[in-house]
Design a protein around this motif. Sequence first.
Motif, short mmCIF file in Angstrom:
data_model
loop_
_atom_site.label_atom_id
_atom_site.label_comp_id
_atom_site.label_asym_id
_atom_site.label_seq_id
_atom_site.Cartn_x
_atom_site.Cartn_y
_atom_site.Cartn_z
N LEU A 36 0.84 -1.20 0.00
CA LEU A 36 0.00 0.00 0.00
C LEU A 36 0.87 1.25 0.00
O LEU A 36 0.52 2.27 -0.60
CB LEU A 36 -0.91 0.01 1.24
N LYS A 37 2.04 1.15 0.63
CA LYS A 37 2.97 2.28 0.64
C LYS A 37 3.38 2.65 -0.78
O LYS A 37 3.45 3.83 -1.13
CB LYS A 37 4.21 1.92 1.46
N SER A 38 3.65 1.65 -1.61
CA SER A 38 4.04 1.92 -3.00
C SER A 38 2.92 2.66 -3.73
O SER A 38 3.18 3.59 -4.50
CB SER A 38 4.35 0.60 -3.72
N PHE A 39 1.70 2.25 -3.50
CA PHE A 39 0.54 2.91 -4.11
C PHE A 39 0.48 4.38 -3.70
O PHE A 39 0.31 5.26 -4.54
CB PHE A 39 -0.74 2.18 -3.69
N LEU A 40 0.63 4.63 -2.41
CA LEU A 40 0.55 6.01 -1.89
C LEU A 40 1.72 6.86 -2.39
O LEU A 40 1.54 8.03 -2.73
CB LEU A 40 0.51 5.98 -0.36
#
Length: 273
Positions: A36-40
């Motif tokens: 999810l960090k990559s998405f953000l």
Amino acid sequence: MVSSFAMIMMGLTAIICFLVPLGTLYWIRRRYQASLKSFLVGMVMFIVMVQILEGLLHLYLLKINQTTAAWLMQPFIYAIYGGLMAGVFEETGRYVSFKWFLKKETRIQDALSYGIGHGGIEAMLIVGTTYVNNLIVSFLINQGQLSMLGLGAEVEEQIVTQLTQLPPFIFGLAGYERFMTFIIQVGLSVLVFKAVKERKKYFYILAIVIHTLLDIPAALAQVGVSNVYVVEGIVTFVAILFVIFMLKQLKVYRQDLKQPEDPELEGYQKAGY
């Protein structure tokens, strides 16, 4: 009156811009524990590099500096400039993200997640919000209540003309174009991820070149030199190539798909903690 078909096309485009990125993120996180960090980070980096930094450069060169503004009025120079700047800013944002901000996110599914964030926020901000607004305005036009927005007679006339006179399929074409572009943005993210993971900077350079060449026809279409259907054909062709590329990379990095997002946490969970 805005036709029902036109409003359906607007709705489909809005759905594509918002639900496709979010739905893809949900699936890839559920199936492969994508970060999810990559998405953000992908979302934030697009805003910083494109909406802020690139936007400031355009403001200076196209508005403030009269010398460069006059020079860039030439269609082909404008197209090359626009394409190159988009390529440099967006691909550099990707490279910096994978190299510095996502040092622990080294799986192929994390690269896909970044691309979903990057391409998703682009779709939402550039097209999605516009088409939600178009739908609302269309309802007001059909209800005879457009004046409640207080836009002024001249602006109202322009809006009504645009929404009632354009062929309905044009509104749907925007959604199709955005879907193809979303695929390309994810593919470019995987390409730059590969540059960082394999320490091969020429993949990063290749991403800039592809992005630049892809944006030049679109920029020419904006100034009336190129045909929108030619642009959509090129975008579709490149999107198909990136689908093939990403499928091959999933095979190359197939071991990544089996790795959990947090191996240490999974180890504790298996141990009963």
